[in-house]
Design a protein around this motif. Structure first.
Motif, PDB file in Angstrom:
ATOM      1  N   ALA A  51     -33.733 -21.842 -36.029  1.00 10.59           N
ATOM      2  CA  ALA A  51     -32.395 -21.354 -36.373  1.00 10.59           C
ATOM      3  C   ALA A  51     -32.455 -20.067 -37.180  1.00 10.59           C
ATOM      4  CB  ALA A  51     -31.631 -22.438 -37.147  1.00 10.59           C
ATOM      5  N   GLY A  55     -31.756 -16.704 -35.545  1.00 16.16           N
ATOM      6  CA  GLY A  55     -30.373 -16.365 -35.872  1.00 16.16           C
ATOM      7  C   GLY A  55     -29.354 -17.201 -35.126  1.00 16.16           C
ATOM      8  N   SER A  56     -29.732 -18.419 -34.698  1.00 20.89           N
ATOM      9  CA  SER A  56     -28.830 -19.301 -33.935  1.00 20.89           C
ATOM     10  C   SER A  56     -27.990 -20.164 -34.881  1.00 20.89           C
ATOM     11  CB  SER A  56     -29.638 -20.194 -32.993  1.00 20.89           C
ATOM     12  OG  SER A  56     -28.806 -21.149 -32.389  1.00 20.89           O
ATOM     13  N   SER A  57     -26.660 -19.875 -34.907  1.00 21.96           N
ATOM     14  CA  SER A  57     -25.758 -20.658 -35.766  1.00 21.96           C
ATOM     15  C   SER A  57     -25.614 -22.092 -35.252  1.00 21.96           C
ATOM     16  CB  SER A  57     -24.381 -19.988 -35.828  1.00 21.96           C
ATOM     17  OG  SER A  57     -24.476 -18.690 -36.345  1.00 21.96           O
ATOM     18  N   LEU A  60     -28.551 -24.023 -36.271  1.00 22.26           N
ATOM     19  CA  LEU A  60     -28.512 -24.256 -37.715  1.00 22.26           C
ATOM     20  C   LEU A  60     -27.595 -25.428 -38.050  1.00 22.26           C
ATOM     21  CD1 LEU A  60     -29.282 -23.374 -40.600  1.00 22.26           C
ATOM     22  CD2 LEU A  60     -27.326 -21.781 -40.527  1.00 22.26           C
ATOM     23  N   LEU A  61     -26.374 -25.441 -37.470  1.00 24.84           N
ATOM     24  CA  LEU A  61     -25.413 -26.515 -37.741  1.00 24.84           C
ATOM     25  C   LEU A  61     -25.965 -27.862 -37.251  1.00 24.84           C
ATOM     26  CD1 LEU A  61     -22.031 -24.763 -36.822  1.00 24.84           C
ATOM     27  CD2 LEU A  61     -22.829 -25.425 -39.104  1.00 24.84           C
TER      28      LEU A  61
END
Length: 565
Positions: A51, A55-57, A60-61
């Motif tokens: 994440a 840079g993967s939102s 991350l969530l």
């Protein structure tokens, strides 16, 4: 130690086995909790690689949600496991206290031999608590081992060298921890023994405080306790130093081990063998491993102290009995005829004595040891070295001690009162018979004592009845013995602290209440001896004279000197 007697190891295993259901449940919950904790740094490493680095939102969530679930599960499991483990320890300690109480109260005796009451109290509280703690920490140890295994598997997935380092390093560390705990175990046992002895001395001093003050012996008593307390303190300090050294050594070993894991992880990251996220996970797992190792250190120390306490408990449970239990029971109803033939024990020498059923007999001796040994024989707290004591023609040695004492009650001179109301003290010997309690209160003049108290018979007495005077305590103790209404009653100096007027009143009422019931008065009180059917005189442990009180007073100078002294 008798064959088949419990050992320290057996006491420990039994305490654990009785709580195995709770231990298993707590262990499973603890393993889940530790597993979730071990996964936290692994998930954080995944978050960094999948994440943060990309840079993967969405990723991350997703992984933050996984972290939230992990924390929810681990916190729930921790709370539930903690509740179960604490209950497990308390239940195990409670079972041991009940077992110790049953052994101490065994009618065959023996558990209190060469042990002060305070020492037995210490064993039933402190030692039972420490053995109970073993049942508590067992699930901690299982959880810690599970955490180490899960961490090793996670490290293997990150890097085979890191995983092997943990898997191969844990067994030597555990072995070293066990070896280091040996001095702590030995010193903990010594500490508990000294503490129990100090507790016993303190209990004795408190019990005899009035006597000590009357003799002016306070300084000697304080010096004795000071010496005992210093020995206990020295043992406690040695045990504390041993525990501190044990924990320090274990922490040093684990610190070096965790540092090696961190260094190896850093080297692999610099070499490009693992990613940044893997390095974060490896360092996080290395820091996490400190918790399980500390937990194992704590478990090791508790096991060492628990083993020492278990041996002390086993010593009490394995104490040889003073008298062997017979199978026969007294006839119902018992006539109450007592016979002694050639009885020798301690100060007694070949005593031959017949106490007819329903008689009121006085026994006079100037030797307190002879009186005490006679009481031990009649109560069957000791069997004679030679000779026999019989009830209605049946040897006491063949009777079940508990059944015997429901027929023959020996009320010792130093009987204590309980920390409850006056009436409850008297009812302790009665079979739910209010009329018997009222008759006993009147015969012993304890009804006068009740009238002087703020709440009458419902007044709460202090420990051992210390809120009463010596004469008042004796009257309440006598009332308790009379309320039991046993076929055979043996009283030892029941009125030594009672004034002469009250004593004469008690004597006449005692004779009336015990009419047609076998009663033996071991005393030198003229008022009590005057109401007996006959008096037996023991001299040098043997029967020297036998007759009525008035006849002996007139014809026997030695008897006169003993009784009228």
């Amino acid at each position: 130690m008798p064959t088949g007697a419990p050992t320290g190891g057996l006491v420990l295993r039994r305490a654990i086995r009785e709580q195995r259901g709770r231990v298993i449940a707590a262990s499973l919950l603890g393993m889940t909790h530790q597993g979730c904790e071990a996964l936290v740094p692994v998930v954080i490493g995944v978050v960094i690689d999948s994440a943060v680095a990309t840079g993967s939102s969405a990723s991350l969530l997703r992984w933050l949600l996984v972290l939230a679930v992990l924390f929810l599960v681990l916190s729930t499991c921790y709370r539930t496991s903690a509740r179960i483990t604490e209950g497990t320890g308390e239940l195990a300690a409670h079972r041991l206290r009940m077992e110790l109480a049953a052994r101490v109260l065994d009618p065959r005796g023996g558990a209190d031999a060469n042990r002060l009451p305070g020492a037995l109290t210490s064993i039933a509280t402190n030692d039972a608590r420490r053995v109970g703690s073993v049942a508590t920490v067992l699930s901690y140890g299982v959880s810690a081992v599970a955490a180490l295994v899960i961490s090793a598997v996670a490290l293997l997935r990150i890097s085979v060298p890191l995983g092997l380092l943990v898997l191969l390093g844990i067994p030597p560390l555990l072995w070293l921890g066990h070896r280091i705990s040996r001095p702590l175990e030995r010193r903990s046992e010594t500490e508990q023994e000294r503490a129990a002895h100090a507790s016993g001395i303190a209990a004795d001093l408190v019990a005899g405080l009035r006597v000590l003050k009357g003799m002016g012996a306070e300084s000697a008593a304080v010096a004795r306790y000071r010496t005992t307390s210093r020995d206990s303190l020295a043992a406690a300090l040695r045990a504390a130093r041993s525990r501190a050294g044990h924990e320090g050594a274990i922490l040093a070993l684990t610190g070096v081990f965790i540092a090696v894991i961190g260094l190896v992880g850093a080297y692999l990251a610099m070499d490009g063998s693992i990613s940044v996220g893997d390095l974060v996970a490896a360092v996080g797992l290395a820091q996490f491993l400190l918790g399980p190792f500390q937990l194992l250190t704590y478990v090791n120390a508790e096991l060492a102290q628990g083993r020492a306490s278990a041996r002390r408990i086993a010593d009490v449970l394995a104490s040889p009995v003073t008298v062997e239990g017979g199978d026969a029971v007294p006839a119902a109803p018992a006539a109450g005829r007592l016979t002694l033939r050639g009885v020798s024990l301690g100060a007694l020498r070949d005593v031959d004595l017949d106490l007819p059923a329903g008689s009121l007999t006085g026994v006079v001796t100037a030797d307190p040891a002879a009186a005490a040994d006679l009481l031990l024989c009649l109560a069957r707290e000791r069997d004679p070295d030679r000779g026999t004591v019989a009830l209605d023609g049946v040897a006491l040695a063949t009777l079940d001690p508990d059944a015997l004492r429901r027929t023959v009650l020996v009320a010792h001179h130093d009987a204590d009162l309980f920390e409850t109301t006056l009436l409850e003290n008297v009812r302790a010997g009665a079979d739910d018979d209010p009329a018997a309690v009222d008759r006993a209160l009147r015969a012993s003049a304890a009804d006068d004592v009740a009238q002087l108290l703020p709440d009458g018979g419902n007044t709460l007495l202090a420990e051992r009845g210390r809120s009463l005077s010596g004469g008042q305590r004796q009257r309440v103790a006598l009332a308790r013995a009379l309320a039991a209404d046993r076929p055979v009653l043996v009283l030892h100096d029941p009125t030594t602290a009672v004034d002469t007027v009250t004593e004469s009143r008690i004597a006449s009422r005692l004779r009336e209440l015990r009419r047609d019931r076998t009663t033996v008065l071991v005393t030198t009180s003229p008022a009590l001896l005057a109401v007996t059917d006959r008096v037996v005189v023991l001299d040098d442990g043997a029967v020297r004279a036998d007759g009525h009180h008035d006849e002996l007073l007139a014809a026997d100078a030695a008897y006169r000197a003993t009784v009228l002294a």
